[in-house]
Design an enzyme around this catalytic site. Sequence first.
Site, short mmCIF file in Angstrom:
data_model
loop_
_atom_site.label_atom_id
_atom_site.label_comp_id
_atom_site.label_asym_id
_atom_site.label_seq_id
_atom_site.Cartn_x
_atom_site.Cartn_y
_atom_site.Cartn_z
N SER A 50 8.10 -3.22 -1.40
CA SER A 50 7.23 -3.16 -2.26
C SER A 50 6.68 -1.65 -2.46
O SER A 50 6.28 -1.00 -1.46
CB SER A 50 6.04 -4.30 -2.15
OG SER A 50 5.14 -3.96 -3.44
N GLU A 51 6.91 -1.11 -3.55
CA GLU A 51 6.49 0.47 -3.63
C GLU A 51 4.97 0.61 -3.31
O GLU A 51 4.61 1.77 -2.95
CB GLU A 51 6.70 0.83 -4.94
CG GLU A 51 6.04 0.34 -6.22
CD GLU A 51 6.58 0.61 -7.43
OE1 GLU A 51 6.12 1.50 -8.11
OE2 GLU A 51 7.50 -0.15 -7.91
N ASN A 52 4.30 -0.30 -3.21
CA ASN A 52 2.64 -0.22 -2.93
C ASN A 52 2.70 -0.02 -1.39
O ASN A 52 1.37 0.39 -0.78
CB ASN A 52 1.73 -1.07 -3.42
CG ASN A 52 1.87 -2.48 -3.17
OD1 ASN A 52 3.14 -3.04 -3.05
ND2 ASN A 52 1.09 -3.07 -3.07
#
Length: 224
Positions: A50-52
Amino acid sequence: MALDKHQIRRNIAWRVAQELNDGDVVNLGIGMPSLVANEIDCDIELILQSENGLLGIAGLADITNTDPDLVNAGGQPITAAAGASYFNSADSFAIIRGGHVDVTVLGALQVDEQGNLANWIIPGKMVPGMGGAMDLVVGAKKVIVSMEHTAKGKHKLLNHCTLPLTATHQVDMIITEMGVIEITPEGMLLTEIAPEYTVEEVQQATEATLIIADDLKVIAFPKQ
């Protein structure tokens, strides 16, 4: 038999999951792509990113196991796999920009026959920007667009995108409720078709002229 919205989305997510292989590092975008996490075969071991800032998503959470501090990039509650790693956004994008993501799955507003992608601006609506999609589609080894084939009857698979582009020549495959389309140097190649549709119906829903694979297959969706 007409499928309801839930079944359409699940069918698309299931078919996307068939493209993923053991050991892949996979980024799932906001919305429909996030459903893929719950359709992956238990025999396949993936690392979902997940890019977060999370490497090792187990799937979407439900009411019994929701942690308000554990969400994906779209703010949906998720669960973490054993051994998951947490890090900041800068490190997350170092993974993406460094070419360490094998597959990225994201939605689209438009895709054209050259593999150009427009997925961030909706006419007449305020949007914050394209976000991490511009990095993901360039950094990932394979780009899969998962989406419904049309939007309120309007074509989304075009000769040329008319909306502002997210990236050029980056889309490899499009999976919709109607079938599977690969982007080739010659154009859009229809390789698989859903059992509810005919080739003529898929072409009618597509502005770009489809190339029909000689070995066109019918998708065998699992019984729900």
